[in-house]
Design a protein around this motif. Structure first.
Motif, mmCIF file in Angstrom:
data_model
loop_
_atom_site.group_PDB
_atom_site.id
_atom_site.type_symbol
_atom_site.label_atom_id
_atom_site.label_comp_id
_atom_site.label_asym_id
_atom_site.label_seq_id
_atom_site.Cartn_x
_atom_site.Cartn_y
_atom_site.Cartn_z
ATOM 1 N N UNK A 75 72.430 7.975 -20.299
ATOM 2 C CA UNK A 75 73.382 6.892 -20.014
ATOM 3 C C UNK A 75 73.103 5.657 -20.873
ATOM 4 N N UNK A 95 74.187 6.359 -24.362
ATOM 5 C CA UNK A 95 75.652 6.381 -24.394
ATOM 6 C C UNK A 95 76.216 4.959 -24.481
ATOM 7 N N UNK A 96 75.480 4.001 -23.935
ATOM 8 C CA UNK A 96 75.904 2.603 -24.006
ATOM 9 C C UNK A 96 75.195 1.850 -25.126
ATOM 10 N N UNK A 154 74.315 5.392 -13.754
ATOM 11 C CA UNK A 154 75.215 4.482 -14.463
ATOM 12 C C UNK A 154 74.546 3.828 -15.666
ATOM 13 N N UNK A 205 72.212 1.470 -15.542
ATOM 14 C CA UNK A 205 72.218 0.034 -15.229
ATOM 15 C C UNK A 205 70.801 -0.470 -14.952
ATOM 16 N N UNK A 215 74.365 -3.235 -18.129
ATOM 17 C CA UNK A 215 74.622 -1.854 -18.542
ATOM 18 C C UNK A 215 74.978 -1.882 -20.020
ATOM 19 N N UNK A 216 73.985 -1.738 -20.840
ATOM 20 C CA UNK A 216 74.184 -1.805 -22.297
ATOM 21 C C UNK A 216 74.332 -3.238 -22.747
ATOM 22 N N UNK A 217 74.479 -3.433 -24.053
ATOM 23 C CA UNK A 217 74.682 -4.787 -24.579
ATOM 24 C C UNK A 217 76.070 -5.291 -24.206
#
Ligand code: SF4
Lengths: 489, 218
Positions: free
Chosen positions: B55, B58-59, B134, B136, B189-191
């Motif tokens: 995950x 993916x982000x 997720x 996160x 959740x990711x940049x």
């Protein structure tokens, strides 16, 4: 009272605005593209969740419960928010909310010439009360910092979607707006170039402006915490960098407990943007020494919401978590875009929310802006039965119309009364049917009925009508019975 | 009574007169909310960590794994060296063993001024809990995980996640956070990203452009 949902009072009725939107091919292409992309992503992310329907049930139940005990939870939120150093204000309508915001901004920012500035996180509620024009009239300059909202603000435009307010603009149109408003000599036309320009332009504001304005996705009664869901980090900036934060919250945004967030933070991002989780969620409770704004004010807004509590069907409208899934799913929205609705809440949710907030005074045509196909109900993460509500509101529009003198003598009403009479008097019904079968002859074009005159023309403008058959079902049945009788003898 | 006081009374009165009378307490009614959705994950530890990594990647996040007792500062140094970053912010109570030597280190004690934070290239923090399904990461802001501004202005956020802080589902994360007090929380959740322009995902609009995660084994 000045209940407002954007500029509804001056907006043209849906059929008029929709006709214009349907002629704008660029707009329709942009809207189609954007809604198709989000729909595809949403489907993918929802399919990942084997417990999706159970999540929807929980979301719906939490919202229903909260609304039934709304006074209890609002008071609990107020208590806990103030315990943590926040200050809660209450606003009955749009003007009151704007007046509170202006007073606060002037108290902290002074009233010196040149004006005070404020930075804003995306909030549909502030668009609802038309806060920006009110602030500007008081000499306060609000800067929208969500990329899409900034595009709308700079383009002197209105939002056309509740999650992606500028989806009706493509990058070439956005580039033109940026060059003009940011006074740039050159700017590339790739999405990354445009985002970079926004970053540079806004960073300076984030570091300098002392007053922040936000909305909220959730206000948690149990802890007094407030939650903002976003992607770009502009939200984090507006909630962290200023000295003063003012948060405008519709009273229906309160939820009972911290734990309820686990339901909504699963339902919202997947429904709104088709993400497992949006890049950022911020949660804060009151004021924290040394971290973030040192003054925090919440404005709890009614603006017509309490009027929806009485009737169960209408109350459900307040369950909405503003994910926008129903807009993306709606065949009518996809053709017309958001502006045709004449309210900042567009699409299926706008069609039921806007007229109700304003006690059906404006946007009376909106309950008809739907094909009742049910797609909105299917995608709604909190299971709001929008089609049922549309029908309920259509009923209200008709009843209210009939109560006026002009409405009572309107051809539709007389026609409907005649139909009601005929349906309850079989002999007269049959007589009318055979008369109509004769009367329609001059209108026949081949096997079908062509354009009808007068009021009925609306129906036949874009479609043909099958004629009433010369022999009715009842006649056929009777003759069949006679025939069988004869044969039996 | 102040204007707002009048408005308060009136809104509450409107609510009470419009709502049907309730026969049970709010608590009793709340207890009947159905919560039949998945509360706990079912994966074993390794599968859960793999899911988290999947995950995060993916982000667009960088992920490194370090075994327990392994060389965390070396991993941090490696991540910083990729883009030649040397100006690193650390919150007051960050584990000194994680911090590589030879940097232009900016400890947030006493609290850094905004331009110093803005001038830093990277920030190093631990987290409170991470959600595998997720991707996160949840920060609870304070002396350990830093004030909110520290992880907001620098371009690169390096976050250390102990594998015992990872849970599979969102409900498990909120169960862990319940009762942890009033500290502000940020979930990441990711940049930072936007899709506002023609639905094209663009990274790093206003928040950090890069998120790197170092997973420390059990
Ligand atoms: S009505 Fe449902 S689908 Fe539409 S915006 Fe609200 S929550 Fe989303």
């Amino acid at each position: 009272m000045s209940v407002r949902v954007g500029k509804t009072a001056t907006a043209p009725a849906f059929p008029v605005a929709a006709k214009k939107a349907m002629q704008d091919d660029q707009l329709r292409r942009n809207v189609h593209h954007a809604t198709s992309v989000i729909r595809g992503k949403r489907e993918l992310r929802v399919a990942e969740m084997p417990d999706w329907q159970r999540l929807r049930d929980a979301g719906h139940a939490i919202k229903d419960h909260t609304l039934l005990y709304l006074d209890h939870y609002l008071e609990m939120f107020e208590r806990n928010c103030e315990r943590a150093g926040g200050k809660v204000h209450w606003a009955r309508d749009a003007d009151e909310a704007n007046a509170i915001a202006i007073q606060l901004i002037q108290r902290y920012g002074g009233t010196e010439a040149g004006g005070i500035e404020a930075i804003k996180v995306k909030t549909m509620t502030s668009d609802e009360v038309q806060m920006n024009p009110a602030l500007e009239a008081a000499g306060i300059h609000p800067y929208e910092t969500d990329l899409a909202d900034m595009i709308v603000q700079m383009g002197e435009d209105q939002p056309s979607h509740i999650v992606v307010p500028a989806l009706h603009k493509n990058r070439h149109q956005i580039r033109e707006i940026f060059i003009k408003k940011m006074e740039l000599d050159s700017l590339g036309d790739q999405p990354a170039d445009l985002a970079d320009a926004a970053r540079v332009y806004l960073r300076e504001k984030f570091l300098r402006v002392k007053i922040g304005i936000s909305g909220a996705n959730y206000a948690i009664a149990e802890t007094g915490a407030v939650c903002v869901v976003e992607s770009e980090g502009n939200g984090r900036m507006c909630l962290t960098m200023p000295d003063v934060l003012i948060t405008l919250i519709g009273i229906e945004k309160v939820i009972p407990t911290f734990r309820d967030l686990d339901t909504f933070l699963q339902l919202l991002p997947r429904s709104a943007t088709g993400e497992r989780m949006n890049p950022y969620n911020s949660l804060w409770t009151g004021v924290h020494p040394g971290d973030g704004p040192q003054a925090f004010h919440v404005i709890l807004l009614d603006n017509g919401r309490t009027e929806l509590l009485e009737n169960e069907r209408e109350r459900e409208t307040l369950d909405c978590i503003r994910c926008g899934a129903c807009l993306n799913a709606c065949p009518v929205y996809r053709e017309t875009g958001g502006h045709a609705y004449g309210s900042i809440y567009s699409g299926p949710i706008g069609a039921i929310l806007s007229p109700q907030l304003q006690s059906m005074e404006h946007s009376r045509s909106l309950p008809y802006a739907s094909s009742l196909c049910g797609a909105c109900y299917e995608v709604c993460p909190v299971k709001i039965n929008i089609p049922e509500t549309l029908i309920h509101l259509r009923g209200r529009v008709v009843r209210e119309n009939q109560e006026t003198f002009l409405g009572s003598i309107a051809p539709e009403n007389l026609g409907m009364q005649l139909a009601a009479h005929l349906f309850t008097h079989p002999d007269e019904y049959e007589m009318a049917q055979s008369l109509a079968a004769i009367g329609q002859k001059p209108l026949m074009r081949g096997d079908l009925i062509g354009p009808l005159p007068g009021l009925l023309g609306g129906w036949t403008k874009f479609r043909d009508l099958a004629p009433i058959p010369s022999q009715s079902f009842r006649d056929w049945w009777k003759s069949r019975e006679k025939q069988q009788h004869k044969e039996a003898r | 009574m102040s204007e707002s006081g009048t408005a308060r009374a009136e809104i509450l009165r409107r609510i009470r007169t419009k709502l049907p009378p309730q026969t049970e307490s709010a608590a009793a009614s709340y207890a009947r909310v159905p919560r039949e959705y998945t509360q706990c994950g079912s994966l074993d530890h390794e599968a859960m960590i793999d899911l988290l990594i999947d995950r995060l990647v993916d982000y667009d996040s960088d992920v490194l794994r370090v075994p327990k007792g392994g060389d965390v500062s070396g991993a941090v140094a490696g991540l910083l060296a990729k883009k030649g970053e040397t100006r690193l912010i650390v919150p007051p109570q960050v584990d000194p063993a994680w911090v590589p030597a030879g940097l232009d280190l900016l400890p947030d004690t006493p609290p850094l001024k905004t331009d110093a934070i803005e001038g830093a290239q990277a920030v190093l923090t631990p987290c409170e809990v991470a959600v595998a399904s997720t991707g996160t990461i949840i920060l609870k802001h304070g002396p350990v995980q830093g004030r909110r501004v520290l992880t907001l202005l620098p371009d690169h956020h390096i976050c250390i996640v102990r594998e015992d802080q990872v849970v599979e589902s969102v409900p498990e994360a909120f169960a862990r956070l319940t009762g942890t007090g009033d500290a502000p929380l940020t979930t990441i959740s990711g940049p930072s990203a936007t899709a506002d322009i023609e639905m094209t995902r663009i990274r790093g609009v206003h928040g950090p452009r890069r998120l790197s995660v170092i997973l420390i084994g059990l």
